[in-house]
Design an enzyme around this catalytic site. Structure first.
Site, PDB file in Angstrom:
ATOM      1  N   CYS A  76       0.821  -1.208   0.000  1.00 28.72           N
ATOM      2  CA  CYS A  76       0.000   0.000   0.000  1.00 28.72           C
ATOM      3  C   CYS A  76       0.856   1.259   0.000  1.00 28.72           C
ATOM      4  O   CYS A  76       1.789   1.390   0.792  1.00 28.72           O
ATOM      5  CB  CYS A  76      -0.919   0.005   1.225  1.00 28.72           C
ATOM      6  SG  CYS A  76      -1.997   1.451   1.296  1.00 28.72           S
ATOM      7  N   CYS A  82      -1.180   5.945   7.115  1.00 29.38           N
ATOM      8  CA  CYS A  82      -2.486   5.406   7.485  1.00 29.38           C
ATOM      9  C   CYS A  82      -2.349   4.606   8.779  1.00 29.38           C
ATOM     10  O   CYS A  82      -1.329   3.977   9.028  1.00 29.38           O
ATOM     11  CB  CYS A  82      -3.001   4.501   6.358  1.00 29.38           C
ATOM     12  SG  CYS A  82      -4.512   3.621   6.744  1.00 29.38           S
ATOM     13  N   CYS A 178      -7.053   1.517  -1.329  1.00 21.95           N
ATOM     14  CA  CYS A 178      -6.981   0.741  -0.098  1.00 21.95           C
ATOM     15  C   CYS A 178      -6.930  -0.735  -0.466  1.00 21.95           C
ATOM     16  O   CYS A 178      -7.670  -1.193  -1.343  1.00 21.95           O
ATOM     17  CB  CYS A 178      -8.197   1.022   0.785  1.00 21.95           C
ATOM     18  SG  CYS A 178      -8.195   0.053   2.312  1.00 21.95           S
ATOM     19  N   GLN A 301     -18.839 -10.605  11.347  1.00 21.92           N
ATOM     20  CA  GLN A 301     -17.378 -10.681  11.294  1.00 21.92           C
ATOM     21  C   GLN A 301     -16.876 -10.069   9.993  1.00 21.92           C
ATOM     22  O   GLN A 301     -17.399 -10.364   8.916  1.00 21.92           O
ATOM     23  CB  GLN A 301     -16.914 -12.142  11.384  1.00 21.92           C
ATOM     24  CG  GLN A 301     -17.116 -12.781  12.741  1.00 21.92           C
ATOM     25  CD  GLN A 301     -16.044 -12.387  13.753  1.00 21.92           C
ATOM     26  OE1 GLN A 301     -15.130 -11.611  13.455  1.00 21.92           O
ATOM     27  NE2 GLN A 301     -16.160 -12.917  14.953  1.00 21.92           N
ATOM     28  N   TYR A 330     -23.139 -13.909  24.351  1.00 20.94           N
ATOM     29  CA  TYR A 330     -22.682 -12.826  23.467  1.00 20.94           C
ATOM     30  C   TYR A 330     -22.913 -13.254  22.012  1.00 20.94           C
ATOM     31  O   TYR A 330     -22.032 -13.154  21.155  1.00 20.94           O
ATOM     32  CB  TYR A 330     -21.212 -12.489  23.703  1.00 20.94           C
ATOM     33  CG  TYR A 330     -20.852 -12.259  25.152  1.00 20.94           C
ATOM     34  CD1 TYR A 330     -20.999 -11.013  25.761  1.00 20.94           C
ATOM     35  CD2 TYR A 330     -20.355 -13.302  25.936  1.00 20.94           C
ATOM     36  CE1 TYR A 330     -20.665 -10.810  27.091  1.00 20.94           C
ATOM     37  CE2 TYR A 330     -20.016 -13.113  27.271  1.00 20.94           C
ATOM     38  CZ  TYR A 330     -20.181 -11.878  27.837  1.00 20.94           C
ATOM     39  OH  TYR A 330     -19.842 -11.684  29.166  1.00 20.94           O
ATOM     40  N   ASP A 400     -18.421 -15.803  23.316  1.00 17.68           N
ATOM     41  CA  ASP A 400     -17.637 -14.990  22.374  1.00 17.68           C
ATOM     42  C   ASP A 400     -17.784 -13.524  22.770  1.00 17.68           C
ATOM     43  O   ASP A 400     -18.466 -12.746  22.099  1.00 17.68           O
ATOM     44  CB  ASP A 400     -18.138 -15.237  20.949  1.00 17.68           C
ATOM     45  CG  ASP A 400     -17.310 -14.515  19.894  1.00 17.68           C
ATOM     46  OD1 ASP A 400     -16.275 -13.908  20.248  1.00 17.68           O
ATOM     47  OD2 ASP A 400     -17.711 -14.537  18.714  1.00 17.68           O
ATOM     48  N   CYS A 427     -11.330 -12.295  20.787  1.00 23.49           N
ATOM     49  CA  CYS A 427     -10.542 -11.422  19.915  1.00 23.49           C
ATOM     50  C   CYS A 427      -9.444 -10.725  20.704  1.00 23.49           C
ATOM     51  O   CYS A 427      -8.765  -9.843  20.187  1.00 23.49           O
ATOM     52  CB  CYS A 427     -11.445 -10.401  19.234  1.00 23.49           C
ATOM     53  SG  CYS A 427     -12.342  -9.337  20.373  1.00 23.49           S
TER      54      CYS A 427
END
Length: 470
Positions: A76, A82, A178, A301, A330, A400, A427
């Site tokens: 990129c 960025c 992008c 997701q 969750y 989750d 996560c």
């Protein structure tokens, strides 16, 4: 009297590891850790410190004596300015190595857990163009590069459509291309910007709180469907319809063309009315024949292909026979609940966001899944003894939670309910490890599977299987 500079310079610092939040790690001569924002493990660099703490420094590499063999060329053109994709300069196999290491270190150092053999991390087949959702911001005072500032050029306009500069809420980097979302994402964004400039449409100024064009969201699905949502700060019918009609004609493949009139201080849309200009107000994602309806406010997701891999790991760890009552905590829009339902007797999903539960119920009905039920409420309040008594004692619990992990009251309730198995999807392996430590006396950690959902970043998902100790 001049204040003495607190910055220090260290020469010939070897970068030895990757640390938290995408930083890399070097050592100062006194042994203190230096967290660096622009180096790769294996580099040998001179460092200028930017912050000094009791136990560590933060800094940037100012000169590279040796370049690491773990380096690769970023794809990129915006890399380094960025705020996204901070690991683009590191080969993907090395990214996976450090992600796996982070999961292992967190489980050991934070969770103080006895670890089984950790399965090799599941890498993403796509390392670029993997996101299904991108949000771009308009600005009438785009971020200028140092070269542009030094040129003393008087720029005719500074309109931008792109991303926030890290740590600067009012500065937007104009994006040419992008590498995160497949086309026609880039083509739509560039066409919007060029058309808006050509027709003298006002780009937003967050400091003055004025301007027509505020944000744009693009969602794509593996089904080929596309959603585009504009946020307009002002209610200008003529200019709004001029832009929307043009984009509809230029990109007839757009499934859902939506807009919001949002004149409040922040640009969140969850309390706003979403208006459908053309097409439907939703798109569909698909997984193993299941269809998931996604509207502008839905959570899904953001890496569809890896979400499938993540859910397969979750289902494999649960190892259901068809006779189990499963709780999915969750649950979000109920994707995991529906994904495992055909192998369970019944699945109960719980989530705090009412709109997500409405989506979950609608998707279950659309998919003709009759053995799932969904309930809304704050987890620490809803998931209690009365709830268990009413809906049955679970054989398996899938959880989750968000990045902060589970509230301690939820962990306490898990221990009280004591199902045979718990599958914990996370996560954030640091908060996951914290929660697992609270459960280790009653549960054995049996399997660990890291999954890379976000190539070119430091983020990593982790799935663990806990089995009740005998």
């Amino acid at each position: 009297m001049r204040r003495k500079s607190r910055r220090q310079t260290f020469e010939q610092v070897e970068v030895v590891d990757a640390g938290a939040k995408g930083k890399t790690v070097g050592k100062a001569p006194d042994g203190r850790v230096i967290f660096l924002s622009n180096a790769v493990p294996g580099d040998v660099v001179d460092v200028m410190t930017t912050k000094k703490r009791k136990a560590y420094f933060e800094g940037v590499a100012t000169h590279f004596h040796t370049l690491s063999n773990k380096r690769t060329t970023p794809q990129c053109q915006h890399f380094g300015v960025c705020g996204g994709c901070k690991w683009q300069h590191m080969g993907y196999e090395h990214q996976l190595h450090f992600k796996q290491k982070e999961v292992e270190n967190n489980l050991k150092r934070i969770g103080h857990l006895e670890l089984p053999e950790i399965s090799p991390i599941l890498g993403s087949e796509k390392q670029y163009f993997y996101r299904n959702k991108m949000e771009f911001s308009f600005s009438n005072s785009r971020w200028l590069t140092q070269e542009e500032i030094d040129s003393n050029t008087d720029f005719e306009h500074r309109n931008a459509l792109g991303f926030h500069i890290p740590g600067m809420w009012d500065k937007i980097l104009d994006i040419e291309k992008c590498h995160l979302q497949e086309d026609p994402s880039n083509a739509i964004r560039l066409e919007v910007k060029h058309f808006a400039i050509a027709h003298d449409m006002a780009f937003f100024n967050p400091r003055k709180q004025e301007g027509l064009l505020r944000t744009m969201m693009i969602r794509t699905a593996s089904t080929g469907e596309i959603m585009v949502l504009f946020q307009f700060f002002e209610d200008d019918l003529e200019q709004r319809e001029l832009l929307l009609n043009h984009i509809q004609q230029k990109f007839p493949e757009i499934t859902a063309l939506l807009y919001v009139i949002n004149s409040k201080q922040n640009d969140t849309i969850y309390d706003q009315e979403v208006i459908c200009f053309a097409g439907r107000d939703h798109i569909f994602e698909e997984m193993e024949g299941l269809q998931f309806k996604i509207n502008a406010k839905s959570f899904y997701q953001t890496n569809s292909e890896q979400a499938y891999e993540l859910y397969k790991v979750t289902r494999d760890f649960a190892n259901l026979s068809g006779n189990e009552l499963v709780y999915d905590l969750y649950t979000g829009t109920g994707t995991i609940a529906q994904f495992v339902a055909k192998q369970a007797k019944k699945v109960i999903g719980v989530e705090s966001v009412p709109e997500a539960i409405a989506d979950a119920k609608a998707n279950a009905a659309h998919n003709q899944i009759s053995n799932v039920e969904f309930f809304v409420g704050d987890m620490k309040n809803v998931f209690n003894s009365e709830f268990i008594a009413q809906h049955g004692h679970p054989d398996v619990i899938i959880t989750d939670p968000p990045r902060d992990g589970m509230h301690k009251l939820v962990v306490e309730q898990l221990l009280q309910v004591a199902p045979k198995k718990i599958v914990y999807v996370s996560c954030n392996s640091a908060t996951q490890a914290r929660d697992l430590e609270l459960m280790k006396e009653k549960y054995e950690l049996v399997q660990v599977q890291p999954v890379d959902m976000f190539p070119q970043t430091h983020h990593v998902e982790n799935v663990v299987l806990l089995e009740k100790r005998v």
